[in-house]
Design an enzyme around this catalytic site. Structure first.
Site, PDB file in Angstrom:
ATOM      1  N   CYS A 251      -8.710  36.534  19.231  1.00 28.71           N
ATOM      2  CA  CYS A 251      -8.086  37.652  18.526  1.00 28.71           C
ATOM      3  C   CYS A 251      -7.816  38.823  19.469  1.00 28.71           C
ATOM      4  CB  CYS A 251      -8.987  38.111  17.382  1.00 28.71           C
ATOM      5  SG  CYS A 251      -8.706  37.192  15.847  1.00 28.71           S
TER       6      CYS A 251
ATOM      7  N   HIS B 101      -3.539  27.915  18.671  1.00 28.74           N
ATOM      8  CA  HIS B 101      -3.502  27.731  20.134  1.00 28.74           C
ATOM      9  C   HIS B 101      -3.014  26.337  20.483  1.00 28.74           C
ATOM     10  CE1 HIS B 101      -7.353  25.858  19.013  1.00 28.74           C
ATOM     11  NE2 HIS B 101      -7.248  25.144  20.111  1.00 28.74           N
TER      12      HIS B 101
ATOM     13  N   PHE C 284     -10.771  -1.259  11.479  1.00 23.64           N
ATOM     14  CA  PHE C 284      -9.848  -2.371  11.728  1.00 23.64           C
ATOM     15  C   PHE C 284      -8.752  -1.969  12.708  1.00 23.64           C
ATOM     16  CE2 PHE C 284      -5.682  -4.169  10.683  1.00 23.64           C
ATOM     17  CZ  PHE C 284      -5.911  -5.497  10.990  1.00 23.64           C
TER      18      PHE C 284
ATOM     19  N   CYS D  20      18.354   7.819  23.926  1.00 24.50           N
ATOM     20  CA  CYS D  20      19.747   8.104  23.550  1.00 24.50           C
ATOM     21  C   CYS D  20      20.239   7.033  22.568  1.00 24.50           C
ATOM     22  CB  CYS D  20      20.647   8.143  24.781  1.00 24.50           C
ATOM     23  SG  CYS D  20      20.455   9.631  25.787  1.00 24.50           S
TER      24      CYS D  20
ATOM     25  N   HIS E  96      13.510  10.472  28.519  1.00 23.50           N
ATOM     26  CA  HIS E  96      14.149  11.474  27.666  1.00 23.50           C
ATOM     27  C   HIS E  96      13.009  12.248  27.003  1.00 23.50           C
ATOM     28  CE1 HIS E  96      17.910  12.043  24.938  1.00 23.50           C
ATOM     29  NE2 HIS E  96      17.010  12.897  24.475  1.00 23.50           N
TER      30      HIS E  96
ATOM     31  N   CYS F 297     -14.022  35.542  16.716  1.00 23.99           N
ATOM     32  CA  CYS F 297     -12.979  34.709  17.320  1.00 23.99           C
ATOM     33  C   CYS F 297     -12.626  35.262  18.707  1.00 23.99           C
ATOM     34  CB  CYS F 297     -11.733  34.690  16.435  1.00 23.99           C
ATOM     35  SG  CYS F 297     -10.336  33.854  17.218  1.00 23.99           S
TER      36      CYS F 297
ATOM     37  N   ARG G  88       0.817  -1.204   0.000  1.00 26.16           N
ATOM     38  CA  ARG G  88       0.000   0.000   0.000  1.00 26.16           C
ATOM     39  C   ARG G  88       0.859   1.265   0.000  1.00 26.16           C
ATOM     40  NH1 ARG G  88      -4.070  -0.566   4.748  1.00 26.16           N
ATOM     41  NH2 ARG G  88      -4.364   1.609   4.228  1.00 26.16           N
TER      42      ARG G  88
ATOM     43  N   GLY H  83      -8.949  17.704  14.935  1.00 25.33           N
ATOM     44  CA  GLY H  83      -9.855  17.924  16.055  1.00 25.33           C
ATOM     45  C   GLY H  83      -9.988  19.359  16.495  1.00 25.33           C
ATOM     46  N   ALA H  84      -9.247  20.276  15.889  1.00 24.83           N
ATOM     47  CA  ALA H  84      -9.309  21.674  16.333  1.00 24.83           C
ATOM     48  C   ALA H  84     -10.668  22.282  15.992  1.00 24.83           C
ATOM     49  CB  ALA H  84      -8.199  22.492  15.693  1.00 24.83           C
TER      50      ALA H  84
END
Ligand SMILES: [Zn+2]
Ligand SMILES: [Zn+2]
Ligand SMILES: [Zn+2]
Length: 320
Positions: free
Chosen positions: A30, A153, A295, A186, A280, A27, A7, A146-147
């Site tokens: 702003c 932001h 799936f 690392c 880390h 908005c 694929r 998803g925003a």
């Protein structure tokens, strides 16, 4: 993890949900609309400007926006934990710029660095509250990620427990350390730098690479070369280096993948654990190029149609 080579696709083959900028009418983020947000908990302001008025470069406010509370799967999960903990927690919005039209990719390196610095300042402040064990910092860019508000932001959720996906990564890192007495991240950086095929970009402080076993096409990790478990304890030049690399990677994704929506997550140590030797910190960047099919959700397997070597090559080869 399955990488399906049959694929294999070229970047232009992906069905892409493009980010379209809405106008700044109504908005709440702003400049000049400060009355529509709760009072700021942190702001970087021009000299002489008053709190909760215009004249700011970046603001952090408590999240009182119902739309943001349901943005993506990550914060739904975090909000679920939040509820189970009887509302012990904090949920904040980092309004990264007063300019509605700017994105993280189109901000200057200094502006991106300022965003990272705000993450650090809020972490150091919230850490003083001993009820919090973990701070989740993430960004959803674009509707497909998803925003629900276009204005650039990020979000921060402080939790009294460590989320499962963080737990798994930390436990894995601890097992590696127990077996080999080395930090797994690392080790990854050393191996990837030696082979080079999955390295996208690097500078003196940060390495951007396509992980060996990506869960999503073009998944990108940005790691500091210097070992350190906590984002908030990083030396200043690492924020500088991260801002530079992040801008370049986002611009490359915009060019190669037609300005995709994406999720960005900061992975850092929980506060209450001594992970100094084996964890880390890093940033994970996941462009939203394909819908996750039933799936993949059902079985826990991810089918990734682009090899990490191919993804790294495509991003490396972009001419900016
Ligand atoms: Zn706006
Ligand atoms: Zn390390
Ligand atoms: Zn991670």
């Amino acid at each position: 993890m399955i990488i399906s080579t049959e694929r294999q696709k070229r970047p232009s083959d992906f069905r892409i949900d493009r980010v379209t900028a809405l106008g700044p009418e109504d908005c709440p983020f702003c400049a000049g609309r400060e009355e529509f947000t709760p009072h700021e908990v942190l702001a970087y302001r021009q000299n002489g400007s008053a709190a909760n008025g215009p004249g700011w470069d970046l603001r952090v406010v408590p999240n009182k926006f119902p739309a943001l509370k349901v943005e993506g799967s990550l914060e739904r999960e975090a909000e679920g934990m939040f509820d189970r903990m009887n509302g012990i927690g904090a949920h904040e919005v980092i309004i990264e710029t007063p300019d509605h039209a700017k994105t993280l990719a189109s901000m200057s390196e200094a502006e991106i660095e300022r965003v990272l610095w705000a993450f650090r300042e809020r972490m150091l402040d919230l850490k003083k509250d001993i009820r919090f064990r973990y701070i989740l910092i993430f960004k959803n860019h674009g509707a497909a990620a998803g925003a629900t508000l276009e204005h650039s932001h990020s979000q921060l959720i402080a939790l009294p427990i460590v989320p499962d996906f963080v737990r798994e990564e930390i436990d894995g890192a601890r097992r590696h350390f127990t077996a080999k007495e080395r930090c797994v991240f690392c080790d990854i950086i050393r191996q990837e730098m030696a082979s080079g095929t999955r390295v996208i970009l690097e500078n003196a402080d940060i390495v951007a690479l396509a992980p060996y076993a990506p869960r999503f096409p073009f998944e990108t990790w940005l790691l500091p070369r210097r070992h350190g478990a906590r984002f908030e304890d990083a030396p200043r030049q690492e924020y500088e280096g991260l801002a530079r690399l992040l801008k370049s990677v986002l611009m490359r994704m915009n060019r190669a993948l037609e300005s995709p929506a994406y999720n960005l997550i900061v992975h850092s140590s929980p506060f209450t654990e001594e992970t100094r030797e084996y964890y880390h910190w890093h940033v994970e960047l996941i462009p939203k190029l394909t819908k996750v099919a039933g799936f993949e959700w059902g079985t826990g397997f991810y089918i990734n149609p682009t090899s990490p070597e191919e993804a790294a090559r495509v991003l490396r080869d972009v001419r900016l």
